[in-house]
Design an enzyme around this catalytic site. Structure first.
Site, PDB file in Angstrom:
ATOM      1  CB  CYS A  81      -0.973  -0.010   1.174  1.00 29.88           C
ATOM      2  SG  CYS A  81      -0.222  -0.484   2.750  1.00 29.88           S
TER       3      CYS A  81
HETATM    4  N1  LIG Z   1      -4.216  -4.376   5.239  1.00 28.37           N
HETATM    5  C1  LIG Z   1      -3.739  -3.679   4.224  1.00 28.37           C
HETATM    6  O1  LIG Z   1      -4.010  -2.472   4.083  1.00 28.37           O
HETATM    7  C2  LIG Z   1      -2.844  -4.346   3.199  1.00 28.37           C
HETATM    8  C3  LIG Z   1      -2.523  -3.629   2.037  1.00 28.37           C
HETATM    9  C4  LIG Z   1      -1.688  -4.226   1.088  1.00 28.37           C
HETATM   10  C5  LIG Z   1      -1.183  -5.479   1.319  1.00 28.37           C
HETATM   11  N2  LIG Z   1      -1.504  -6.142   2.468  1.00 28.37           N
HETATM   12  C6  LIG Z   1      -0.941  -7.480   2.655  1.00 28.37           C
HETATM   13  O2  LIG Z   1      -1.978  -8.437   2.519  1.00 28.37           O
HETATM   14  C7  LIG Z   1      -1.732  -9.551   3.351  1.00 28.37           C
HETATM   15  C8  LIG Z   1      -2.937  -9.752   4.268  1.00 28.37           C
HETATM   16  O3  LIG Z   1      -3.096  -8.562   5.036  1.00 28.37           O
HETATM   17  P1  LIG Z   1      -4.377  -8.298   5.925  1.00 28.37           P
HETATM   18  O4  LIG Z   1      -4.266  -6.894   6.348  1.00 28.37           O
HETATM   19  O5  LIG Z   1      -5.594  -8.770   5.224  1.00 28.37           O
HETATM   20  O6  LIG Z   1      -4.058  -9.257   7.169  1.00 28.37           O
HETATM   21  P2  LIG Z   1      -5.094  -9.943   8.170  1.00 28.37           P
HETATM   22  O7  LIG Z   1      -6.299  -9.116   8.306  1.00 28.37           O
HETATM   23  O8  LIG Z   1      -4.297 -10.258   9.378  1.00 28.37           O
HETATM   24  O9  LIG Z   1      -5.462 -11.301   7.423  1.00 28.37           O
HETATM   25  C9  LIG Z   1      -4.526 -12.342   7.260  1.00 28.37           C
HETATM   26  C10 LIG Z   1      -5.198 -13.570   6.648  1.00 28.37           C
HETATM   27  O10 LIG Z   1      -4.251 -14.627   6.580  1.00 28.37           O
HETATM   28  C11 LIG Z   1      -4.716 -15.743   7.366  1.00 28.37           C
HETATM   29  N3  LIG Z   1      -3.548 -16.222   8.110  1.00 28.37           N
HETATM   30  C12 LIG Z   1      -2.986 -15.663   9.196  1.00 28.37           C
HETATM   31  N4  LIG Z   1      -1.866 -16.350   9.558  1.00 28.37           N
HETATM   32  C13 LIG Z   1      -1.739 -17.364   8.675  1.00 28.37           C
HETATM   33  C14 LIG Z   1      -0.783 -18.405   8.487  1.00 28.37           C
HETATM   34  N5  LIG Z   1       0.259 -18.549   9.312  1.00 28.37           N
HETATM   35  N6  LIG Z   1      -0.963 -19.262   7.472  1.00 28.37           N
HETATM   36  C15 LIG Z   1      -2.007 -19.134   6.636  1.00 28.37           C
HETATM   37  N7  LIG Z   1      -2.951 -18.161   6.770  1.00 28.37           N
HETATM   38  C16 LIG Z   1      -2.797 -17.285   7.752  1.00 28.37           C
HETATM   39  C17 LIG Z   1      -5.779 -15.196   8.287  1.00 28.37           C
HETATM   40  O11 LIG Z   1      -6.846 -16.063   8.498  1.00 28.37           O
HETATM   41  P3  LIG Z   1      -6.911 -17.377   9.364  1.00 28.37           P
HETATM   42  O12 LIG Z   1      -6.195 -17.070  10.647  1.00 28.37           O
HETATM   43  O13 LIG Z   1      -8.372 -17.590   9.498  1.00 28.37           O
HETATM   44  O14 LIG Z   1      -6.246 -18.399   8.528  1.00 28.37           O
HETATM   45  C18 LIG Z   1      -6.380 -14.069   7.443  1.00 28.37           C
HETATM   46  O15 LIG Z   1      -7.335 -14.589   6.538  1.00 28.37           O
HETATM   47  C19 LIG Z   1      -0.443  -9.238   4.136  1.00 28.37           C
HETATM   48  O16 LIG Z   1       0.645  -9.817   3.479  1.00 28.37           O
HETATM   49  C20 LIG Z   1      -0.360  -7.723   4.034  1.00 28.37           C
HETATM   50  O17 LIG Z   1       0.964  -7.248   4.120  1.00 28.37           O
HETATM   51  C21 LIG Z   1      -2.346  -5.619   3.395  1.00 28.37           C
END
Ligand SMILES: NC(=O)c1ccc[n+]([C@@H]2O[C@H](COP(=O)([O-])OP(=O)(O)OC[C@H]3O[C@@H](n4cnc5c(N)ncnc54)[C@H](OP(=O)(O)O)[C@@H]3O)[C@@H](O)[C@H]2O)c1
Length: 340
Positions: free
Chosen positions: A147
């Site tokens: 982002c």
């Molecule tokens: N938030 C933002 O603004 C944003 C922007 C750009 C990129 N990103 C990137 O997108 C990715 C997800 O971000 P997010 O903000 O959506 O994070 P989040 O809300 O913490 O979601 C993470 C997801 O991954 C799953 N997860 C967690 N630990 C895991 C593991 N060890 N193995 C497999 N699945 C796992 C979680 O679900 P379960 O625990 O149910 O499996 C959940 O569905 C990250 O790499 C982040 O850097 C985020």
């Protein structure tokens, strides 16, 4: 026939936003919603705002017969699984950071462990659609940008490409707390963040090498980059304010010309003639850019605002999906922002 898609990490913030947008995409059919938690429950149990999603979408552990797999997982997890999906002939679009850095050694330095699928870094295409759409069209692995890098690079790209500025770049950026994902750390509690602003990450934020890598390509030289992110007390929205010295002889007119030329035809980047606010992008795939020259210091100051969960994550992943599959780039993303 619509393209069959899966979301892995569907219970997270970015995964939920992907689901919201893909459910209304006319050429995508969500065939698998994958996560470790909530298995066997309908999607809306994990994402209550998707209360009208079809009952048949149940969270599971497998991507089924999806042709395109969107991954929204913590660092390292997509890379551990991508190989088998690619072997099955699927396309992977990773919203996380696993395929963004080209050099496995650089990845190891910034992430602290060896890349789990280093061979894939060679073929992965960095998916900042505005800058790399020609390469996205043939890609099997698309690395969606972070982002902060999305905002920083869109703010700086015209000046870097036209070599209007030197290598000495400072990015001062601020993000709402959803940028950190579902995080139960003390640093993200309401009582900690409310009515407070603080920097974090400097000098080890993992978006630093990503911004530097892509800026180097645009500039044709290695930038000297300082990147300082800040956490601000709002849920979503991100601003990057970028500073770089103008090269001798370059003027405000050169800046105005370069920016309007670069973004004239872009469907989701708009030059605005006043300081942009994050709220004007809320819920949409827009990135608003404003660039001025501070004549006294002979510096370019360029601003970009976006919604970190849309143009900073799920929206740009769908823009890449559209570019990859040959759909109009705006398909499924035409919604206006939610707020003036
Ligand atoms: N938030 C933002 O603004 C944003 C922007 C750009 C990129 N990103 C990137 O997108 C990715 C997800 O971000 P997010 O903000 O959506 O994070 P989040 O809300 O913490 O979601 C993470 C997801 O991954 C799953 N997860 C967690 N630990 C895991 C593991 N060890 N193995 C497999 N699945 C796992 C979680 O679900 P379960 O625990 O149910 O499996 C959940 O569905 C990250 O790499 C982040 O850097 C985020």
């Amino acid at each position: 026939m619509p393209t069959r898609v899966a979301i892995v990490g569907v219970t997270g913030y970015a995964g939920g936003e992907l689901a919201r947008l893909l459910l209304r995409h006319p050429e995508a059919r969500l065939v698998a919603a994958v996560a470790r938690s909530h298995q066997g429950e309908p999607l809306r149990a994990a994402q209550p705002h998707l209360h009208s999603a079809p009952e048949s979408i149940v969270i599971g552990s497998d991507v089924g017969d999806a042709e395109v797999v969107f991954t929204a997982l913590p660092a390292g997890e997509a890379a551990r699984q991508a190989g088998r999906w690619l072997d099955d002939g699927r396309i992977v679009i990773d919203i996380g950071s696993d395929f963004r850095l080209r050099d496995p050694k650089l990845y190891e330095r910034w992430y602290g462990y060896a890349h789990p699928a280093a061979a894939l870094l060679k073929e992965a295409v960095y998916g900042l659609t505005e800058l790399t759409r020609d390469r996205i069209r043939g890609a099997r692995v698309i690395a969606n940008p972070g982002c902060y890098p999305t905002a920083s690079l869109l703010a700086l790209a015209p000046a870097l490409k036209a070599r209007l500025v030197t290598e000495d770049i400072v990015v001062d950026a601020k993000s709402g707390v959803s940028g950190a994902g579902h995080n139960l750390d003390d640093a993200y509690l309401f009582g900690t963040i409310d009515e407070s602003v603080r920097p974090y990450g400097l000098p080890r934020h993992r978006h630093t090498p990503e911004i530097a890598q892509e800026a180097a390509i645009l500039l044709g030289a290695t930038p000297r980059l300082t990147f300082t992110p800040h956490l601000i007390p709002m849920t979503r929205g991100l601003i990057a304010t970028c500073y770089a010295p103008l090269r001798p002889g370059k003027t405000s007119k050169d800046v105005a010309d370069a920016y309007s030329r670069e973004y004239a035809e872009e469907p989701f980047v708009r030059m605005v003639d006043s300081f942009p606010a994050t709220k004007a992008t809320l819920g949409s795939n827009w990135c608003l850019v404003h660039a001025v020259v501070d004549e006294d210091s002979a510096r370019l100051v360029a601003f970009a605002v976006l919604d970190n969960l849309v143009k900073g994550a799920a929206g740009s992943a769908i823009q890449n999906f559209n570019a990859r599959l040959g759909y109009p780039e705006t398909m499924g993303l035409e919604a206006l922002p939610l707020w003036p």
